[in-house]
Design a protein around this motif. Sequence first.
Motif, PDB file in Angstrom:
ATOM      1  N   ASN A  50       1.212  -1.070   0.178  1.00  0.00           N
ATOM      2  CA  ASN A  50      -0.313  -0.442  -0.071  1.00  0.00           C
ATOM      3  C   ASN A  50       0.832   1.367  -0.332  1.00  0.00           C
ATOM      4  N   GLU A  51       2.470   0.959  -0.268  1.00  0.00           N
ATOM      5  CA  GLU A  51       2.969   2.351  -0.488  1.00  0.00           C
ATOM      6  C   GLU A  51       3.369   3.343  -0.654  1.00  0.00           C
ATOM      7  N   SER A 110       5.796  18.284  -4.628  1.00  0.00           N
ATOM      8  CA  SER A 110       4.767  18.690  -3.118  1.00  0.00           C
ATOM      9  C   SER A 110       4.564  16.730  -2.711  1.00  0.00           C
ATOM     10  N   LEU A 111       4.929  15.769  -2.952  1.00  0.00           N
ATOM     11  CA  LEU A 111       5.050  14.362  -3.031  1.00  0.00           C
ATOM     12  C   LEU A 111       5.558  14.304  -1.976  1.00  0.00           C
ATOM     13  N   VAL A 112       4.494  13.230  -1.267  1.00  0.00           N
ATOM     14  CA  VAL A 112       5.332  12.310   0.044  1.00  0.00           C
ATOM     15  C   VAL A 112       5.135  11.232  -0.197  1.00  0.00           C
ATOM     16  N   PHE A 113       6.199  10.563   1.081  1.00  0.00           N
ATOM     17  CA  PHE A 113       6.470   8.913   0.403  1.00  0.00           C
ATOM     18  C   PHE A 113       6.136   8.757   1.797  1.00  0.00           C
ATOM     19  N   ASP A 114       5.900   6.914   1.696  1.00  0.00           N
ATOM     20  CA  ASP A 114       5.879   6.166   3.051  1.00  0.00           C
ATOM     21  C   ASP A 114       7.361   5.774   3.474  1.00  0.00           C
ATOM     22  N   VAL A 115       8.115   5.550   2.024  1.00  0.00           N
ATOM     23  CA  VAL A 115       9.285   4.872   2.206  1.00  0.00           C
ATOM     24  C   VAL A 115      10.045   5.582   1.516  1.00  0.00           C
ATOM     25  N   ILE A 116      11.105   5.879   1.881  1.00  0.00           N
ATOM     26  CA  ILE A 116      12.132   6.003   1.026  1.00  0.00           C
ATOM     27  C   ILE A 116      13.536   4.988   1.318  1.00  0.00           C
ATOM     28  N   TYR A 117      14.558   4.709   0.236  1.00  0.00           N
ATOM     29  CA  TYR A 117      15.704   3.859   0.339  1.00  0.00           C
ATOM     30  C   TYR A 117      17.046   4.432  -0.955  1.00  0.00           C
ATOM     31  N   SER A 118      17.909   4.588  -0.401  1.00  0.00           N
ATOM     32  CA  SER A 118      18.828   4.071  -0.811  1.00  0.00           C
ATOM     33  C   SER A 118      20.153   3.651  -0.459  1.00  0.00           C
ATOM     34  N   SER A 119      21.026   3.519  -1.643  1.00  0.00           N
ATOM     35  CA  SER A 119      21.685   2.059  -1.424  1.00  0.00           C
ATOM     36  C   SER A 119      22.910   2.808  -3.243  1.00  0.00           C
ATOM     37  N   LEU A 120      24.539   2.988  -2.214  1.00  0.00           N
ATOM     38  CA  LEU A 120      24.938   3.296  -3.303  1.00  0.00           C
ATOM     39  C   LEU A 120      24.937   4.598  -4.106  1.00  0.00           C
ATOM     40  N   THR A 121      24.356   5.933  -3.616  1.00  0.00           N
ATOM     41  CA  THR A 121      24.081   6.562  -4.000  1.00  0.00           C
ATOM     42  C   THR A 121      24.687   8.147  -2.496  1.00  0.00           C
ATOM     43  N   PHE A 122      24.498   7.858  -1.740  1.00  0.00           N
ATOM     44  CA  PHE A 122      25.378   8.261  -0.404  1.00  0.00           C
ATOM     45  C   PHE A 122      27.054   9.243  -0.912  1.00  0.00           C
ATOM     46  N   LEU A 123      27.302   8.258  -1.109  1.00  0.00           N
ATOM     47  CA  LEU A 123      28.952   8.295  -1.542  1.00  0.00           C
ATOM     48  C   LEU A 123      29.614   9.598  -2.522  1.00  0.00           C
ATOM     49  N   HIS A 124      27.650  10.088  -3.515  1.00  0.00           N
ATOM     50  CA  HIS A 124      28.063  10.854  -4.410  1.00  0.00           C
ATOM     51  C   HIS A 124      27.746  12.388  -3.978  1.00  0.00           C
ATOM     52  N   ILE A 125      26.826  12.406  -2.706  1.00  0.00           N
ATOM     53  CA  ILE A 125      26.794  13.409  -2.160  1.00  0.00           C
ATOM     54  C   ILE A 125      27.276  14.278  -1.187  1.00  0.00           C
ATOM     55  N   LYS A 126      28.021  15.127  -1.189  1.00  0.00           N
ATOM     56  CA  LYS A 126      28.596  15.381  -0.707  1.00  0.00           C
ATOM     57  C   LYS A 126      28.414  16.487   0.949  1.00  0.00           C
ATOM     58  N   ASP A 127      27.034  16.887   0.535  1.00  0.00           N
ATOM     59  CA  ASP A 127      26.470  17.655   1.705  1.00  0.00           C
ATOM     60  C   ASP A 127      24.816  15.940   2.386  1.00  0.00           C
ATOM     61  N   LYS A 128      25.616  15.719   3.021  1.00  0.00           N
ATOM     62  CA  LYS A 128      24.741  14.414   4.152  1.00  0.00           C
ATOM     63  C   LYS A 128      24.112  15.128   4.351  1.00  0.00           C
ATOM     64  N   ASN A 129      24.398  16.277   5.263  1.00  0.00           N
ATOM     65  CA  ASN A 129      23.181  16.891   6.032  1.00  0.00           C
ATOM     66  C   ASN A 129      21.833  17.399   5.502  1.00  0.00           C
ATOM     67  N   GLN A 130      21.976  17.709   3.690  1.00  0.00           N
ATOM     68  CA  GLN A 130      20.963  18.753   3.303  1.00  0.00           C
ATOM     69  C   GLN A 130      20.366  17.206   2.711  1.00  0.00           C
ATOM     70  N   ALA A 131      21.177  16.173   1.999  1.00  0.00           N
ATOM     71  CA  ALA A 131      20.572  15.293   1.721  1.00  0.00           C
ATOM     72  C   ALA A 131      19.644  14.213   3.167  1.00  0.00           C
ATOM     73  N   SER A 137      11.639  15.577   5.290  1.00  0.00           N
ATOM     74  CA  SER A 137      11.098  15.750   4.960  1.00  0.00           C
ATOM     75  C   SER A 137       9.524  15.828   3.807  1.00  0.00           C
ATOM     76  N   MET A 138      10.544  15.317   3.573  1.00  0.00           N
ATOM     77  CA  MET A 138       9.035  14.716   1.999  1.00  0.00           C
ATOM     78  C   MET A 138       8.864  13.077   2.649  1.00  0.00           C
ATOM     79  N   LEU A 139       9.560  12.376   4.570  1.00  0.00           N
ATOM     80  CA  LEU A 139       7.968  11.142   4.276  1.00  0.00           C
ATOM     81  C   LEU A 139       7.336  12.053   5.226  1.00  0.00           C
ATOM     82  N   ALA A 140       6.009  10.999   5.053  1.00  0.00           N
ATOM     83  CA  ALA A 140       5.035  10.477   5.735  1.00  0.00           C
ATOM     84  C   ALA A 140       5.027  10.499   7.446  1.00  0.00           C
TER      85      ALA A 140
END
Length: 201
Positions: A50-51, A110-131, A137-140
């Motif tokens: 249902n998510e 404006s979408l809101v999600f029940d589940v957000i997931y990520s694998s092997l992607t944060f190594l490309h993101i410099k600003d971990k705090n922002q991510a 903010s995007m989770l229900a």
Amino acid sequence: MPDIYTDVKTHYDKLIAEGNDPIHDSESLKLYMDKWDGPQFIEDMQLSGNETVLEIGVGTGRLAIKTCEKCRCFYGIDISQKTIEAAKKNLPADSSIHLICDDYLTWETSLVFDVIYSSLTFLHIKDKNQAIDKTYSMLAEKGRFVLSIEKNQNSEIDYGTRKLRTYPDNADTIERLLKESGFSIIKQYSTEFADIFVSEK
């Protein structure tokens, strides 16, 4: 002095041009990739059907193909247009599956999600705090964030024909940032190559 590193979008566009599509990997290579995000990673999402789910860094659909059939509505975002095009070919042609080419950090929705997931992607993101703040903010309410981070602490990956700059993740730092954003960490565990966090808003 010119930057010696290839930008992330160009790198992943080139991987597709070079015929690299993990969804078509051999079974042995798929089992190897499970060392970052195997069956337990999928199970930790606790999908009931249902998510509304978002994958950050959907790539060609390696994980999406396992999750899109377990939820009501699936969204995948990736910075590379060529990987999104490959994912569209790999995933079912279904109105409940939405693939977006954009930078997650600057994506406006404006979408809101029940589940957000990520694998092997944060190594490309410099600003971990922002991510992490954006994810929160995007989770229900009571929404779940399942994150796999690479243990490798190298700040670059050398592909022979090009180099890619990375921003190594640190488990202690990620734990702190998750808590500072407001997440409750339900579970934290390690695999051979990754640290995995299961958090709730």
